[in-house]
Design an enzyme around this catalytic site. Structure first.
Site, PDB file in Angstrom:
ATOM      1  CD  GLU A 123      -3.591  -4.706  -2.545  1.00  0.00           C
ATOM      2  OE1 GLU A 123      -3.570  -5.505  -3.499  1.00  0.00           O
ATOM      3  OE2 GLU A 123      -2.735  -3.814  -2.401  1.00  0.00           O
ATOM      4  CB  CYS A 155      -7.512  -2.407 -10.330  1.00  0.00           C
ATOM      5  SG  CYS A 155      -6.765  -2.498  -8.709  1.00  0.00           S
ATOM      6  CG  ASP A 158      -2.444  -9.103  -3.018  1.00  0.00           C
ATOM      7  OD1 ASP A 158      -1.916 -10.227  -2.929  1.00  0.00           O
ATOM      8  OD2 ASP A 158      -1.867  -8.131  -3.526  1.00  0.00           O
ATOM      9  CG  HIS A 210       2.504  -9.769  -9.535  1.00  0.00           C
ATOM     10  ND1 HIS A 210       2.523 -10.205  -8.235  1.00  0.00           N
ATOM     11  CD2 HIS A 210       1.644  -8.734  -9.584  1.00  0.00           C
ATOM     12  CE1 HIS A 210       1.718  -9.437  -7.519  1.00  0.00           C
ATOM     13  NE2 HIS A 210       1.178  -8.541  -8.308  1.00  0.00           N
TER      14      HIS A 210
HETATM   15  C1  PEP Z   1      -4.599  -7.125  -6.606  1.00  0.00           C
HETATM   16  O1  PEP Z   1      -4.052  -7.564  -5.588  1.00  0.00           O
HETATM   17  O2  PEP Z   1      -5.735  -7.476  -6.981  1.00  0.00           O
HETATM   18  C2  PEP Z   1      -3.913  -6.138  -7.449  1.00  0.00           C
HETATM   19  C3  PEP Z   1      -4.537  -5.521  -8.437  1.00  0.00           C
HETATM   20  O3  PEP Z   1      -2.597  -5.903  -7.217  1.00  0.00           O
HETATM   21  P1  PEP Z   1      -1.450  -6.945  -7.607  1.00  0.00           P
HETATM   22  O4  PEP Z   1      -2.078  -8.024  -8.465  1.00  0.00           O
HETATM   23  O5  PEP Z   1      -0.418  -6.193  -8.352  1.00  0.00           O
HETATM   24  O6  PEP Z   1      -1.005  -7.442  -6.292  1.00  0.00           O
HETATM   25 MG    MG Z   2      -2.273  -6.606  -4.810  1.00  0.00          MG
END
Ligand code: PEP
Ligand code: MG
Length: 549
Positions: free
Chosen positions: A427, A498, A451, A188
């Site tokens: 995810e 996303c 994920d 992140h």
């Molecule tokens: C993902 O897992 O692709 C996602 C968009 O959420 P995060 O990266 O915040 O876990």
């Molecule tokens: Mg995620």
């Protein structure tokens, strides 16, 4: 000139002084050569200096963020004088012949653990505060840097590692780029750097002696040049100017539709981490916000954000987007996104642990506060709600039930609300496999490929050693995306992506051919993606995807 290599998070160039970011107190030895009285006198002097720093921070915060937000520094001042805390420090000094640094650090850890174990959420939140004040005192005692670890001038920050919560708290106006020894490209922290459009390198074996040296962070060649030769410096300055020109050329694509040469259209939305990112969204002309990672609101403070605080942020984002869609993902805390005040237990496998919707469905008080805030903000724009980490129909139904409960309460209170679309993140492999059932519960799906890749390939996204095994173009992932799109469409759900894969230009054509309805990417990726979409012609035979198999 010295050169070190790493892995690039964002292609770009930063030029400026390096600043070593020291977040923890210097290592301190346990046993003292001084008497307990002398160590206690050192503690008292450091306590006094810490009080002065906190007083200055209070004044600064009062000016910048108002009385309510500044109050935390007053709380810290009180905690630092707390009789039990001071007695505990003194006890360790008297009985263990320890240094003041050791006594304060140990007291901080002991008190933090005790607060975290309390039932009352207010007391749990004090866990982070007591750690914070202890770290401040230890830093003063050890002569380490205190106050703004970022320094006063804009700089390229150099750190062992940065947690997502540290990253959100950085002063962006002073951040030219950052370099870390640890970290992985899918963490992140890396995602935040991309969102902020900040050049960053990870996995760099840096040297503490670089502090204060002029450097060039070269995100294209994945390296940093410390004390660069004059010729290299001017080449890099020219490259940076060219980047800026390219960025301004891309601005010419603003207001142009995201449509291929054969007329296929796709929505391009932005991912954001906090309300302050909306400027970037508008600047890059996104058609909406496809992922508002609301947990960063929780990481930015020392206590649970209240309904009013959250409402103010969501409302401002909804209003600023002026009718364009704003998809707020409900709290996805846990795994690498930790806030001490949640008092979460240490877990052996946090990525597979107590996180996201699992916390929300068991901590209804926390969940309801957020849902109420989002529902209230929906009166001011086009707001959608998205639940993360779903693995079952039961979870979706339970989450919707809590949402309905909030809606009824707000209605009874006479508070206005708008229409809210409900979606989930896909995810987990489980969600892909039951996508047909899930699609009947919601209006949209958004594929969280970060994920989904981690869980499908069994590759920890936090582990830099696994980057070599990580293949985002793995056929299993692409097939899962296709299955999800098809299942969603069978039941009238629109389907977006996303995760970071949405911005991968090598896959844009594939996603369009699969019928993906929306791609939500970091703001800086929007215009390059628009350029890519507008150059594609789906009437031509499909290009081959390099899947690395
Ligand atoms: C993902 O897992 O692709 C996602 C968009 O959420 P995060 O990266 O915040 O876990
Ligand atoms: Mg995620």
């Amino acid at each position: 000139m010295k050169v070190a290599t790493g892995k690039s998070i964002l292609k770009g160039i930063a030029i400026g002084k390096l600043k070593i970011y020291r977040k923890e107190a210097a290592q301190t030895s346990r046993t003292s050569t001084l008497t307990p009285e002398e160590e206690y006198a050192r503690f008292q002097a450091a306590q006094k200096a810490a009080q002065e720093q906190l007083g200055e921070l209070y004044e600064k915060a009062l000016d910048e963020v108002g009385e309510d937000n500044a109050a935390i520094f007053e709380i810290h001042q009180m905690m630092l004088e707390d009789e039990d805390y001071v007695d505990a420090v003194k006890g360790i000094l008297d009985t263990q012949g320890a240094t003041a640094e050791y006594a304060v650090a140990t007291t901080g850890d002991n008190f933090a653990a005790a607060f975290a174990a309390m039932e009352d959420p207010y007391m749990q939140a004090r866990s982070a505060d007591v750690k914070d004040i202890s770290r401040r005192v230890v830093n003063i005692l050890a002569g380490a840097e205190t106050g703004s670890a970022q320094g006063d001038e804009p700089a390229i920050l150099v750190a062992d590692d940065l947690t997502p919560s540290e990253t959100v708290q950085l002063d962006k106006s002073k951040l030219l780029g950052f370099i870390t020894r640890g970290g992985s490209t899918n963490s992140h922290t890396a995602i935040l750097a991309r969102t902020m459009g900040i050049p960053a390198l990870i996995g760099v074996d840096y040297d503490e002696s670089w502090d204060g040296e002029l450097a060039v962070l070269d995100g294209y060649n994945q390296c940093v040049y410390v004390d660069p030769a004059a010729e290299l410096l001017s080449t890099m300055e020219a490259k940076r100017r060219a980047d800026l020109e390219q960025a301004s050329l891309l601005q010419g694509l603003k207001k142009k539709p995201n449509v291929t040469l054969d007329g296929t259209e796709i929505q391009v939305y932005a991912n954001i981490g906090n309300g302050g990112d909306v400027g970037l969204v508008l600047q890059n002309d996104a058609q909406g916000i496809g992922l508002f990672r609301s947990e960063f609101l929780y990481l930015d403070g020392d206590d649970y954000p209240t309904e009013e605080e959250q409402f103010a942020v969501y409302k401002r984002v909804a209003e600023t987007m002026a009718g364009k869609k704003v998809i707020i993902r409900t709290l996805d805390i846990g795994a690498d996104k930790q806030a001490d005040y949640f008092g979460l237990d240490h877990e052996e496998n946090p990525a597979l642990g107590y996180r996201a919707i699992r916390i929300c469905l068991t901590r209804r008080d926390v969940f309801k506060t957020q849902l109420r805030a989002i529902l209230r903000a929906s009166a001011y724009g086009t707001v959608s709600i998205m639940f993360p980490m779903i693995i079952s129909v039961r979870e979706v139904r339970d989450a919707k039930e809590v949402l309905e409960e909030c809606r009824s309460e707000l209605k009874a209170q006479g508070l206005p609300m708008g229409q809210v679309e409900i979606g989930i993140m896909i995810e987990t492999p489980a969600a892909v496999m039951i996508a047909d059932e899930l699609a009947q519960e919601v209006q949209f799906f958004s594929l969280g490929t970060n994920d989904l890749t981690q869980y499908t390939l069994a590759i920890d996204r936090q582990n830099p050693k696994l980057d070599a095994f990580y293949n985002p173009h793995h056929p299993a992932i692409l097939r899962m995306i296709r299955m999800t799109v098809e299942a969603g469409h069978r039941h009238g759900c629109w389907v977006g992506i996303c995760g970071e894969l949405g911005a991968d230009p090598a896959l844009t054509e594939t996603f369009l051919r699969m019928g993906v309805d929306e791609l939500s990417v970091s703001p800086s990726a929007i215009l390059p993606l628009r350029k890519r979409i507008r150059a594609l012609d789906l009437r031509k035979p499909a290009g081959k995807i390099e899947d690395g198999e």
